[in-house]
Design a protein around this motif. Structure first.
Motif, PDB file in Angstrom:
ATOM      1  N   ALA A 164       0.814  -1.219   0.000  1.00  8.13           N
ATOM      2  CA  ALA A 164       0.000   0.000   0.000  1.00  8.13           C
ATOM      3  C   ALA A 164       0.849   1.272   0.000  1.00  8.13           C
ATOM      4  N   ASP A 165       1.920   1.315   0.820  1.00  4.80           N
ATOM      5  CA  ASP A 165       2.763   2.519   0.856  1.00  4.80           C
ATOM      6  C   ASP A 165       3.409   2.779  -0.499  1.00  4.80           C
ATOM      7  N   GLY A 166       3.940   1.751  -1.131  1.00  4.90           N
ATOM      8  CA  GLY A 166       4.577   1.909  -2.443  1.00  4.90           C
ATOM      9  C   GLY A 166       3.581   2.281  -3.514  1.00  4.90           C
ATOM     10  N   ALA A 167       2.395   1.663  -3.482  1.00  7.58           N
ATOM     11  CA  ALA A 167       1.368   1.981  -4.475  1.00  7.58           C
ATOM     12  C   ALA A 167       0.879   3.418  -4.310  1.00  7.58           C
ATOM     13  N   ALA A 168       0.697   3.866  -3.062  1.00  6.65           N
ATOM     14  CA  ALA A 168       0.266   5.244  -2.828  1.00  6.65           C
ATOM     15  C   ALA A 168       1.318   6.228  -3.336  1.00  6.65           C
ATOM     16  N   ASP A 169       2.581   5.900  -3.126  1.00 11.42           N
ATOM     17  CA  ASP A 169       3.665   6.741  -3.642  1.00 11.42           C
ATOM     18  C   ASP A 169       3.607   6.788  -5.172  1.00 11.42           C
ATOM     19  N   GLY A 170       3.317   5.656  -5.799  1.00  8.71           N
ATOM     20  CA  GLY A 170       3.194   5.614  -7.253  1.00  8.71           C
ATOM     21  C   GLY A 170       2.028   6.433  -7.762  1.00  8.71           C
ATOM     22  N   ILE A 171       0.897   6.426  -7.036  1.00 10.18           N
ATOM     23  CA  ILE A 171      -0.255   7.249  -7.414  1.00 10.18           C
ATOM     24  C   ILE A 171       0.112   8.722  -7.316  1.00 10.18           C
ATOM     25  N   ASP A 172       0.786   9.095  -6.232  1.00 10.13           N
ATOM     26  CA  ASP A 172       1.199  10.481  -6.047  1.00 10.13           C
ATOM     27  C   ASP A 172       2.122  10.924  -7.181  1.00 10.13           C
ATOM     28  N   GLU A 173       3.059  10.066  -7.556  1.00 13.76           N
ATOM     29  CA  GLU A 173       3.975  10.387  -8.658  1.00 13.76           C
ATOM     30  C   GLU A 173       3.224  10.493  -9.987  1.00 13.76           C
ATOM     31  N   ILE A 196      -9.434  10.580  -5.758  1.00 13.81           N
ATOM     32  CA  ILE A 196      -8.835   9.244  -5.692  1.00 13.81           C
ATOM     33  C   ILE A 196      -8.704   8.897  -4.211  1.00 13.81           C
ATOM     34  N   HIS A 197      -9.293   7.762  -3.836  1.00  9.30           N
ATOM     35  CA  HIS A 197      -9.398   7.423  -2.411  1.00  9.30           C
ATOM     36  C   HIS A 197      -8.959   5.983  -2.180  1.00  9.30           C
ATOM     37  N   GLY A 198      -7.790   5.836  -1.557  1.00  6.11           N
ATOM     38  CA  GLY A 198      -7.310   4.510  -1.183  1.00  6.11           C
ATOM     39  C   GLY A 198      -8.068   3.987   0.021  1.00  6.11           C
ATOM     40  N   THR A 199      -8.405   2.704  -0.005  1.00  8.12           N
ATOM     41  CA  THR A 199      -9.208   2.112   1.064  1.00  8.12           C
ATOM     42  C   THR A 199      -8.432   1.104   1.907  1.00  8.12           C
ATOM     43  N   ASP A 200      -7.119   1.080   1.774  1.00  5.54           N
ATOM     44  CA  ASP A 200      -6.319   0.111   2.525  1.00  5.54           C
ATOM     45  C   ASP A 200      -6.459   0.333   4.026  1.00  5.54           C
ATOM     46  N   ASP A 201      -6.460  -0.766   4.762  1.00  8.19           N
ATOM     47  CA  ASP A 201      -6.500  -0.703   6.221  1.00  8.19           C
ATOM     48  C   ASP A 201      -5.419  -1.637   6.745  1.00  8.19           C
ATOM     49  N   ALA A 244      -4.097   2.408   6.487  1.00  5.47           N
ATOM     50  CA  ALA A 244      -3.811   3.332   5.389  1.00  5.47           C
ATOM     51  C   ALA A 244      -2.302   3.530   5.254  1.00  5.47           C
ATOM     52  N   PRO A 245      -1.838   3.840   4.051  1.00  6.89           N
ATOM     53  CA  PRO A 245      -0.418   4.168   3.878  1.00  6.89           C
ATOM     54  C   PRO A 245      -0.002   5.300   4.814  1.00  6.89           C
ATOM     55  N   VAL A 246       1.261   5.286   5.187  1.00  2.60           N
ATOM     56  CA  VAL A 246       1.792   6.260   6.149  1.00  2.60           C
ATOM     57  C   VAL A 246       1.501   7.698   5.734  1.00  2.60           C
ATOM     58  N   ASP A 247       1.707   8.019   4.467  1.00  3.88           N
ATOM     59  CA  ASP A 247       1.498   9.394   3.992  1.00  3.88           C
ATOM     60  C   ASP A 247       0.086   9.631   3.477  1.00  3.88           C
ATOM     61  N   GLY A 248      -0.822   8.708   3.712  1.00  3.88           N
ATOM     62  CA  GLY A 248      -2.199   8.847   3.262  1.00  3.88           C
ATOM     63  C   GLY A 248      -2.377   8.351   1.838  1.00  3.88           C
TER      64      GLY A 248
END
Length: 125
Positions: free
Chosen positions: A14-23, A51-56, A58-62
């Motif tokens: 989740a953290d890596g994927a969220a970073d990829g979405i941000d990029e 865009i709303h991630g639903t991981d539980d 949640a990634p550290v940076d949201g």
């Protein structure tokens, strides 16, 4: 079975994927689009995508972004806000859908799905 003939790859954390979405949003969409193609199409101007991630957990940076399209660019905010359409799902699925590696139907699409479809049709890198 993966399209290349082997087993499907493991999901992205989740953290890596969220970073990829941000990029994808802040660099590829907000910066590289204009450098390569110029203005966004007029029909996207003023439209918004949440865009709303639903991981539980949640990634550290949201894992929430609001994209506001203008003809001359895209504003990206890391915030929870209502958009014309919301794309909801695990960060891994969101990232893959934004890169058109999974169909939007794999996500929870709330609102005007045509806005998301149009952006992804245009945002080809």
């Amino acid at each position: 079975m993966h399209a290349a003939g082997g087993a499907a790859p493991d999901p992205i954390a989740a953290d890596g994927a969220a970073d990829g979405i941000d990029e994808w949003a802040r660099f590829f969409l907000a910066v590289r689009w204009a450098q390569r193609f110029g203005d966004l199409p007029d029909d996207l101007a003023g439209r918004t995508i949440h865009i709303h991630g639903t991981d539980d957990p949640a990634p550290v940076d949201g894992a929430e972004w609001l994209l506001t399209m203008r003809t001359d660019g895209v504003d990206v905010e890391a915030t929870h806000a209502k958009g014309d359409v919301a794309l909801r799902g695990p960060a891994n699925d969101l990232l893959l859908a934004l890169w058109r590696r999974r169909p939007l139907a794999t996500l929870d699409v709330v609102g005007d799905g045509a806005v998301a479809e149009r952006l992804l049709d245009v945002a080809r890198f």
